[in-house]
Design a protein around this motif. Sequence first.
Motif, PDB file in Angstrom:
ATOM      1  N   ASP A 176       0.846  -1.190   0.000  1.00 38.11           N
ATOM      2  CA  ASP A 176       0.000   0.000   0.000  1.00 38.11           C
ATOM      3  C   ASP A 176       0.885   1.245   0.000  1.00 38.11           C
ATOM      4  OD1 ASP A 176      -1.825   2.029   0.347  1.00 38.11           O
ATOM      5  OD2 ASP A 176      -2.560   1.317   2.282  1.00 38.11           O
ATOM      6  N   PHE A 177       0.877   1.954  -1.103  1.00 39.55           N
ATOM      7  CA  PHE A 177       1.727   3.120  -1.310  1.00 39.55           C
ATOM      8  C   PHE A 177       1.036   4.409  -0.865  1.00 39.55           C
ATOM      9  CE2 PHE A 177       4.254   6.107  -3.899  1.00 39.55           C
ATOM     10  CZ  PHE A 177       5.522   5.568  -3.759  1.00 39.55           C
ATOM     11  N   GLY A 178      -0.222   4.294  -0.416  1.00 43.68           N
ATOM     12  CA  GLY A 178      -1.073   5.448  -0.168  1.00 43.68           C
ATOM     13  C   GLY A 178      -0.500   6.545   0.711  1.00 43.68           C
ATOM     14  N   ALA A 179       0.183   6.213   1.799  1.00 44.67           N
ATOM     15  CA  ALA A 179       0.694   7.230   2.718  1.00 44.67           C
ATOM     16  C   ALA A 179       2.121   7.655   2.389  1.00 44.67           C
ATOM     17  CB  ALA A 179       0.631   6.704   4.152  1.00 44.67           C
ATOM     18  N   THR A 180       2.699   7.120   1.340  1.00 49.50           N
ATOM     19  CA  THR A 180       4.088   7.417   0.996  1.00 49.50           C
ATOM     20  C   THR A 180       4.190   8.809   0.381  1.00 49.50           C
ATOM     21  OG1 THR A 180       4.475   5.079   0.590  1.00 49.50           O
ATOM     22  CG2 THR A 180       6.103   6.609  -0.298  1.00 49.50           C
ATOM     23  N   HIS A 181       5.103   9.616   0.909  1.00 49.79           N
ATOM     24  CA  HIS A 181       5.344  10.975   0.412  1.00 49.79           C
ATOM     25  C   HIS A 181       6.780  11.031  -0.114  1.00 49.79           C
ATOM     26  CE1 HIS A 181       5.007  15.306   0.131  1.00 49.79           C
ATOM     27  NE2 HIS A 181       6.151  15.409   0.790  1.00 49.79           N
ATOM     28  N   VAL A 182       6.925  11.364  -1.378  1.00 49.61           N
ATOM     29  CA  VAL A 182       8.237  11.345  -2.023  1.00 49.61           C
ATOM     30  C   VAL A 182       8.658  12.761  -2.386  1.00 49.61           C
ATOM     31  CG1 VAL A 182       9.526  10.484  -4.020  1.00 49.61           C
ATOM     32  CG2 VAL A 182       7.774   9.050  -2.976  1.00 49.61           C
ATOM     33  N   THR A 183       9.877  13.147  -1.988  1.00 54.77           N
ATOM     34  CA  THR A 183      10.450  14.430  -2.391  1.00 54.77           C
ATOM     35  C   THR A 183      11.884  14.199  -2.859  1.00 54.77           C
ATOM     36  OG1 THR A 183      11.430  15.045  -0.254  1.00 54.77           O
ATOM     37  CG2 THR A 183       9.105  15.616  -0.593  1.00 54.77           C
ATOM     38  N   LYS A 184      12.422  15.158  -3.557  1.00 54.09           N
ATOM     39  CA  LYS A 184      13.795  15.040  -4.059  1.00 54.09           C
ATOM     40  C   LYS A 184      14.811  15.082  -2.919  1.00 54.09           C
ATOM     41  CE  LYS A 184      15.898  16.721  -8.237  1.00 54.09           C
ATOM     42  NZ  LYS A 184      16.041  17.884  -9.125  1.00 54.09           N
ATOM     43  N   ASP A 185      14.467  15.778  -1.834  1.00 58.00           N
ATOM     44  CA  ASP A 185      15.387  15.843  -0.695  1.00 58.00           C
ATOM     45  C   ASP A 185      15.635  14.471  -0.078  1.00 58.00           C
ATOM     46  OD1 ASP A 185      15.989  18.627  -0.621  1.00 58.00           O
ATOM     47  OD2 ASP A 185      14.004  19.003   0.208  1.00 58.00           O
ATOM     48  N   THR A 186      14.658  13.594  -0.141  1.00 56.16           N
ATOM     49  CA  THR A 186      14.816  12.233   0.345  1.00 56.16           C
ATOM     50  C   THR A 186      15.075  11.366  -0.874  1.00 56.16           C
ATOM     51  OG1 THR A 186      13.257  12.695   2.118  1.00 56.16           O
ATOM     52  CG2 THR A 186      13.732  10.388   1.657  1.00 56.16           C
ATOM     53  N   HIS A 187      16.329  11.053  -1.107  1.00 56.45           N
ATOM     54  CA  HIS A 187      16.711  10.330  -2.312  1.00 56.45           C
ATOM     55  C   HIS A 187      17.751   9.262  -1.987  1.00 56.45           C
ATOM     56  CE1 HIS A 187      19.622  13.692  -2.045  1.00 56.45           C
ATOM     57  NE2 HIS A 187      20.487  12.801  -2.483  1.00 56.45           N
ATOM     58  N   VAL A 188      17.935   8.373  -2.922  1.00 57.16           N
ATOM     59  CA  VAL A 188      18.978   7.356  -2.854  1.00 57.16           C
ATOM     60  C   VAL A 188      20.090   7.833  -3.780  1.00 57.16           C
ATOM     61  CG1 VAL A 188      19.544   4.971  -3.420  1.00 57.16           C
ATOM     62  CG2 VAL A 188      17.318   5.523  -2.425  1.00 57.16           C
TER      63      VAL A 188
END
Length: 131
Positions: free
Chosen positions: A58-70
């Motif tokens: 379930d990806f629903g609550a996932t928040h992705v930004t460029k600051d958090t990266h691999v």
Amino acid sequence: MRHTYRLDHFALLVRDLDRSVAFYRDVMGFSPIERTGSANVAWLDIGGGDAIHLIQGDFGATHVTKDTHVAVSTADLDALVAELDAGGIPFTDWPGNPGRIGVHRNGFRQIYLQDPDGYWIEINDHRPPTV
């Protein structure tokens, strides 16, 4: 007490396991690792004994930004950029300029691209000094 660590693996929650495996295998060049276990998890070797775990859920609550990266490093950033260009795979510099290679304040070059779920991946040619 001081401990010594090395990266073992990192895990990303993904919407579609097959799509994500295809991206990390075909675009990034990571090698699938044969494992037994859950059908919603795939492991890929990123090199140097390190791995990525892709977990479909379930990806629903996932928040992705460029600051958090691999971030991963490659010895030949120019060859990688040429492959991305030839494959029509978009990348940017840190400010978001399409098709640009950025230069970090410490002098190494870097690009950013996104996987199918929007996770940001930094690819650079940073080579820390050997100890």
